[in-house]
Design an enzyme around this catalytic site. Structure first.
Site, mmCIF file in Angstrom:
data_model
loop_
_atom_site.group_PDB
_atom_site.id
_atom_site.type_symbol
_atom_site.label_atom_id
_atom_site.label_comp_id
_atom_site.label_asym_id
_atom_site.label_seq_id
_atom_site.Cartn_x
_atom_site.Cartn_y
_atom_site.Cartn_z
ATOM 1 N N LYS A 22 0.835 -1.202 0.000
ATOM 2 C CA LYS A 22 0.000 0.000 0.000
ATOM 3 C C LYS A 22 0.866 1.247 0.000
ATOM 4 C CE LYS A 22 -1.659 1.624 3.829
ATOM 5 N NZ LYS A 22 -2.425 1.928 5.059
ATOM 6 N N GLY A 94 -4.852 7.497 4.746
ATOM 7 C CA GLY A 94 -3.814 8.455 5.108
ATOM 8 C C GLY A 94 -2.729 8.549 4.056
ATOM 9 N N ARG A 122 -8.248 12.264 12.661
ATOM 10 C CA ARG A 122 -6.817 11.992 12.489
ATOM 11 C C ARG A 122 -6.085 13.313 12.253
ATOM 12 N NH1 ARG A 122 -6.083 6.898 8.491
ATOM 13 N NH2 ARG A 122 -3.958 7.023 9.350
ATOM 14 N N SER A 168 3.303 11.641 12.845
ATOM 15 C CA SER A 168 3.125 10.730 11.711
ATOM 16 C C SER A 168 4.202 11.001 10.679
ATOM 17 C CB SER A 168 1.743 10.918 11.066
ATOM 18 O OG SER A 168 1.650 10.170 9.862
ATOM 19 N N SER A 196 9.049 6.243 12.749
ATOM 20 C CA SER A 196 8.799 5.451 11.535
ATOM 21 C C SER A 196 9.770 5.791 10.410
ATOM 22 C CB SER A 196 7.343 5.650 11.074
ATOM 23 O OG SER A 196 6.429 5.382 12.110
ATOM 24 N N ASP A 315 3.358 -0.665 12.070
ATOM 25 C CA ASP A 315 2.208 -1.456 11.622
ATOM 26 C C ASP A 315 2.396 -2.938 11.924
ATOM 27 O OD1 ASP A 315 0.863 0.769 10.768
ATOM 28 O OD2 ASP A 315 1.389 0.545 8.657
ATOM 29 N N LYS A 342 -3.947 6.190 14.218
ATOM 30 C CA LYS A 342 -4.108 5.410 12.990
ATOM 31 C C LYS A 342 -5.608 5.254 12.687
ATOM 32 C CE LYS A 342 0.327 4.235 12.243
ATOM 33 N NZ LYS A 342 1.045 4.323 10.944
#
EC number: 2.5.1.19
Length: 428
Positions: A22, A94, A122, A168, A196, A315, A342
């Protein structure tokens, strides 16, 4: 509400060909749209999130052609979208909403971006603030700091933007993807820790494929040159989804194995392949090739608990929370604050559902601690919170020999519409 009853199983083995990533699919589709030239994109993930991106690109006047078998031909616009006005509905995607917000804010049109009710919860304020520093003109149409948004043509802005790194990584991804549209040397400075990081590595790798090299100073500053512009690589293949691989690898570690996933491996650009290392730390036997990974249960005994900083695999770390049900001891997953923003509040949701099967769970702002029960509780009814990863993770409970009911199983269409069929193929 629709539901799916999974029978109790105790073994798992077989081979799964993964759907496209994705994260990579939506990045590549947008970059192909912005580039000069025609790009053939192969192995695109067919899911809700990629369909939202494709529909948005079509609404913006981009030529996208379905060539069949997950092959899309994208005719790039060389930076300027033909449609100068559009209203875009992006669901809860997102990976579409954040990058499109950034790109549209710097591209000179008048656009409205909206999504489902959860998208309105979000946060996007940090990205909007950074875009405003660069001249972006963005209005909130509801709650301050959250979608929906109204984007206007930009004005002159600074050549440096600051953005917080701990909410994020998609905010920084969106900024980096948009910067070549400015035709000005621009620097982005990250405030605080960047979470991340592997997802930013994906972004940098994809920009490189489309001809844009980002200069960086560690993980704190990123610069794009004034002459940067996107050029089609002519064709590009999307890797398998490493986050989706985690469910099957965990199944192999829990249910004996071997379970092999094809489409990701040693050569992957995705950080979530690091999930295999976490399973190995729990005692699973892992083998890996350039384009495949295989997992088996420990040679003797059960998996063992781990204490892990999950910043790099946010994730896939969800799958570890369920694997903890099959491990001796208490597993602690740390540095997972991003779970709370999320598709749902994943820390709270995971704690609630694991308790239904008998686990003792402690949750904090950025951690989850799981102690398995002596015996899993049969017949649990699992709520999925319209969150694809909750549904896929918790299907693994059935490998403990107990039947479970998964409510709203269709939510997996967000990233892996065929998940439950694939799971049934390996669960024995």
């Amino acid at each position: 509400m629709e539901f799916l009853d999974l029978p109790g199983r105790s073994r798992a083995s077989g081979t799964v060909r993964l759907p496209g990533s994705k994260s990579i699919s939506n990045r590549v589709l947008l970059l192909a749209a912005l580039a000069e030239g025609v790009t053939d994109v192969y192995d695109v993930l067919d899911s809700d999130d990629t369909r939202y991106m494709l529909a948005a690109l079509q609404a913006l006047g981009v030529g996208v052609e379905d060539r069949g078998d997950n092959h899309w031909r994208v005719t790039g616009v060389a930076g300027a979208f033909p449609a100068r006005q559009a209203e875009l509905f992006l669901g809860n995607a997102g990976t579409a909403f954040r990058p499109l917000t950034a790109v549209l804010a710097l591209s000179g049109g008048d656009y409205v971006l909206d999504g489902v009710a959860r998208m309105h919860e979000r946060p996007i304020g940090d990205l909007v603030d950074a875009l405003r520093q660069l001249g972006g003109r963005i209005d909130y149409r509801g709650t301050l700091g959250f979608p929906p948004l109204h984007v206007h043509p930009p004005q002159a802005g600074a050549d440096v933007a600051h953005i917080r790194g701990n909410v994020s990584s998609q905010f920084l991804t969106g900024l980096l993807m948009a910067l070549p549209l400015r035709r000005l040397r621009t620097r982005v400075e990250v405030v605080g820790e960047l979470i991340s990081k592997p997802y930013i590595e994906i972004t940098l790798a994809m920009l490189r494929r489309f001809g844009v090299e980002v200069a960086r100073d560690g993980w704190q500053a990123f610069s794009v040159a004034a002459d940067a512009c996107y050029r089609s690589p002519r064709e590009i293949y999307v890797e398998g989804d490493a986050s989706s691989a985690s469910y099957f690898l965990a199944a192999g570690a829990i249910g004996g194995g071997p379970v092999r996933v094809e489409g990701v491996g040693r050569d992957s650009v995705q950080g979530d392949v690091g999930f295999a290392d976490a399973l190995a730390a729990m005692g699973a036997r892992i083998a890996m090739g350039p384009n495949w990974i295989e997992a088996c249960a420990p040679a003797q005994g059960r998996l063992k608990a781990i204490d892990l900083d999950c910043n790099a695999i946010p994730d896939a770390a969800m799958t570890l929370a369920v694997a903890a049900l099959f491990a001796d001891g208490t597993t602690t997953l740390r540095n997972i604050a991003s779970w709370r923003v999320k598709e749902t509040d994943r820390i709270a949701a995971m704690a609630t559902e694991l308790r239904k099967v008998g686990a003792t769970v402690e949750e904090g702002d950025d951690f989850l601690r799981v102690t398995p029960p002596e015996t899993l509780r049969a017949g649990a009814v699992i709520d999925t919170y319209d969150d694809h990863r909750m549904a896929m993770c918790l299907s693994l409970v059935s490998l403990g020999g107990v039947a479970v009911r998964i409510n709203d199983p269709g939510c997996v269409a967000k990233t892996f519409p065929g998940y439950f069929n694939a799971f049934a193929e390996i669960a024995r």
